[in-house]
Scaffold this motif. Structure first.
Motif, PDB file in Angstrom:
ATOM      1  N   TYR A  37      18.327 -63.358  60.272  1.00 20.65           N
ATOM      2  CA  TYR A  37      18.129 -64.550  61.086  1.00 20.65           C
ATOM      3  C   TYR A  37      16.736 -64.557  61.716  1.00 20.65           C
ATOM      4  N   ALA A  38      16.251 -63.382  62.109  1.00 20.54           N
ATOM      5  CA  ALA A  38      14.888 -63.293  62.653  1.00 20.54           C
ATOM      6  C   ALA A  38      13.873 -63.724  61.586  1.00 20.54           C
ATOM      7  N   GLY A  39      14.082 -63.288  60.348  1.00 23.12           N
ATOM      8  CA  GLY A  39      13.207 -63.689  59.254  1.00 23.12           C
ATOM      9  C   GLY A  39      13.273 -65.180  58.987  1.00 23.12           C
ATOM     10  N   GLU A  40      14.454 -65.729  59.063  1.00 24.29           N
ATOM     11  CA  GLU A  40      14.628 -67.176  58.868  1.00 24.29           C
ATOM     12  C   GLU A  40      13.890 -67.959  59.955  1.00 24.29           C
ATOM     13  N   ILE A  41      13.992 -67.493  61.189  1.00 23.69           N
ATOM     14  CA  ILE A  41      13.281 -68.135  62.293  1.00 23.69           C
ATOM     15  C   ILE A  41      11.776 -68.064  62.069  1.00 23.69           C
ATOM     16  N   LEU A  42      11.279 -66.891  61.682  1.00 19.64           N
ATOM     17  CA  LEU A  42       9.843 -66.752  61.402  1.00 19.64           C
ATOM     18  C   LEU A  42       9.401 -67.690  60.281  1.00 19.64           C
ATOM     19  N   PHE A  43      10.219 -67.800  59.250  1.00 18.93           N
ATOM     20  CA  PHE A  43       9.897 -68.686  58.134  1.00 18.93           C
ATOM     21  C   PHE A  43       9.739 -70.131  58.604  1.00 18.93           C
ATOM     22  N   TRP A  44      10.707 -70.623  59.380  1.00 22.47           N
ATOM     23  CA  TRP A  44      10.666 -72.024  59.805  1.00 22.47           C
ATOM     24  C   TRP A  44       9.567 -72.293  60.828  1.00 22.47           C
ATOM     25  N   ILE A  45       9.312 -71.332  61.711  1.00 23.12           N
ATOM     26  CA  ILE A  45       8.194 -71.502  62.646  1.00 23.12           C
ATOM     27  C   ILE A  45       6.882 -71.521  61.870  1.00 23.12           C
ATOM     28  N   GLY A  46       6.735 -70.628  60.906  1.00 17.83           N
ATOM     29  CA  GLY A  46       5.524 -70.599  60.073  1.00 17.83           C
ATOM     30  C   GLY A  46       5.337 -71.881  59.287  1.00 17.83           C
ATOM     31  N   THR A  47       6.412 -72.415  58.749  1.00 18.31           N
ATOM     32  CA  THR A  47       6.343 -73.677  58.007  1.00 18.31           C
ATOM     33  C   THR A  47       5.905 -74.814  58.924  1.00 18.31           C
ATOM     34  N   PHE A  48       6.457 -74.842  60.118  1.00 13.47           N
ATOM     35  CA  PHE A  48       6.076 -75.875  61.085  1.00 13.47           C
ATOM     36  C   PHE A  48       4.606 -75.755  61.458  1.00 13.47           C
ATOM     37  N   VAL A  49       4.175 -74.561  61.812  1.00 16.33           N
ATOM     38  CA  VAL A  49       2.781 -74.341  62.217  1.00 16.33           C
ATOM     39  C   VAL A  49       1.826 -74.683  61.073  1.00 16.33           C
ATOM     40  N   ALA A  50       2.188 -74.301  59.849  1.00 12.85           N
ATOM     41  CA  ALA A  50       1.337 -74.597  58.701  1.00 12.85           C
ATOM     42  C   ALA A  50       1.208 -76.103  58.461  1.00 12.85           C
ATOM     43  N   GLY A  51       2.219 -76.850  58.832  1.00 13.13           N
ATOM     44  CA  GLY A  51       2.194 -78.287  58.587  1.00 13.13           C
ATOM     45  C   GLY A  51       1.637 -79.133  59.713  1.00 13.13           C
ATOM     46  N   VAL A  52       1.392 -78.539  60.874  1.00 12.01           N
ATOM     47  CA  VAL A  52       0.934 -79.321  62.027  1.00 12.01           C
ATOM     48  C   VAL A  52      -0.364 -80.066  61.732  1.00 12.01           C
ATOM     49  N   ARG A  83      27.722 -65.800  67.815  1.00 15.19           N
ATOM     50  CA  ARG A  83      29.059 -65.702  67.212  1.00 15.19           C
ATOM     51  C   ARG A  83      29.193 -64.444  66.364  1.00 15.19           C
ATOM     52  N   LEU A  84      28.124 -64.120  65.633  1.00 15.44           N
ATOM     53  CA  LEU A  84      28.153 -62.914  64.803  1.00 15.44           C
ATOM     54  C   LEU A  84      28.269 -61.666  65.670  1.00 15.44           C
ATOM     55  N   ASP A  85      27.589 -61.637  66.805  1.00 18.16           N
ATOM     56  CA  ASP A  85      27.712 -60.509  67.729  1.00 18.16           C
ATOM     57  C   ASP A  85      29.149 -60.347  68.216  1.00 18.16           C
ATOM     58  N   GLU A  86      29.793 -61.462  68.543  1.00 18.58           N
ATOM     59  CA  GLU A  86      31.191 -61.400  68.987  1.00 18.58           C
ATOM     60  C   GLU A  86      32.078 -60.828  67.883  1.00 18.58           C
ATOM     61  N   LYS A  87      31.877 -61.307  66.671  1.00 18.50           N
ATOM     62  CA  LYS A  87      32.670 -60.849  65.531  1.00 18.50           C
ATOM     63  C   LYS A  87      32.437 -59.354  65.258  1.00 18.50           C
ATOM     64  N   GLN A  88      31.177 -58.933  65.300  1.00 15.66           N
ATOM     65  CA  GLN A  88      30.852 -57.524  65.061  1.00 15.66           C
ATOM     66  C   GLN A  88      31.446 -56.643  66.162  1.00 15.66           C
ATOM     67  N   SER A  89      31.381 -57.119  67.409  1.00 17.91           N
ATOM     68  CA  SER A  89      31.927 -56.337  68.519  1.00 17.91           C
ATOM     69  C   SER A  89      33.428 -56.137  68.360  1.00 17.91           C
ATOM     70  N   GLU A  90      34.128 -57.190  67.953  1.00 24.57           N
ATOM     71  CA  GLU A  90      35.569 -57.071  67.720  1.00 24.57           C
ATOM     72  C   GLU A  90      35.858 -56.060  66.624  1.00 24.57           C
ATOM     73  N   LYS A  91      35.018 -56.057  65.611  1.00 21.21           N
ATOM     74  CA  LYS A  91      35.251 -55.205  64.447  1.00 21.21           C
ATOM     75  C   LYS A  91      34.896 -53.740  64.704  1.00 21.21           C
ATOM     76  N   TYR A  92      33.798 -53.487  65.430  1.00 21.84           N
ATOM     77  CA  TYR A  92      33.283 -52.124  65.523  1.00 21.84           C
ATOM     78  C   TYR A  92      33.356 -51.468  66.900  1.00 21.84           C
ATOM     79  N   SER A  93      33.404 -52.224  67.975  1.00 21.79           N
ATOM     80  CA  SER A  93      33.286 -51.643  69.313  1.00 21.79           C
ATOM     81  C   SER A  93      34.399 -50.668  69.668  1.00 21.79           C
ATOM     82  N   SER A  94      35.610 -50.964  69.272  1.00 24.77           N
ATOM     83  CA  SER A  94      36.719 -50.098  69.668  1.00 24.77           C
ATOM     84  C   SER A  94      36.709 -48.764  68.918  1.00 24.77           C
ATOM     85  N   ASP A  95      36.141 -48.742  67.730  1.00 23.38           N
ATOM     86  CA  ASP A  95      36.166 -47.530  66.907  1.00 23.38           C
ATOM     87  C   ASP A  95      34.892 -46.696  66.996  1.00 23.38           C
TER      88      ASP A  95
END
Length: 114
Positions: A37-52, A83-95
């Motif tokens: 998701y961080a890479g996706e954000i960088l991609f879209w910010i870069g695309t926006f900046v390149a097009g300004v 949402r992904l953090d919530e899902k991961q926490s449910e899956k892994y936090s207890s174990d």
């Protein structure tokens, strides 16, 4: 951005091949919990900046719709990671105490910031 996504995919695949029941916490995942998701954000910010400059040639009014689209993508990415953090926490936090410590020390999307 796309390179970060590819490295994240590689790290996760290697981690899951070694132990499919544990979360990936190595490679780029040491720095952020959601490198794809961080890479996706960088991609879209870069695309926006390149097009300004081109948008400004056409007219300053074209920046507003593009900025609105960028805002929409960014807000979606931030909501999805929550949402992904919530899902991961449910899956892994207890174990896995390791996972709880990992979440405390590792930022979601932006190393050392968020």
């Amino acid at each position: 951005g796309l390179i970060l996504e590819a490295i994240g995919d590689f790290n996760k695949a290697a981690s899951k091949a070694a132990n499919k029941d544990k979360p990936c916490m190595s490679g780029v995942y040491k720095f952020v919990r959601h490198p794809n998701y961080a890479g996706e954000i960088l991609f879209w910010i870069g695309t926006f900046v390149a097009g300004v400059e081109s948008m400004l040639v056409v007219g300053a009014w074209t920046v507003a719709p593009a900025a609105l689209g960028l805002f929409g993508i960014l807000s979606l990415m931030f909501r999805v990671t929550n949402r992904l953090d919530e899902k991961q926490s449910e899956k892994y936090s207890s174990d896995l105490d390791d996972y709880v410590a990992y979440v405390k020390r590792t930022k979601k999307l932006i190393p050392f910031v968020y």
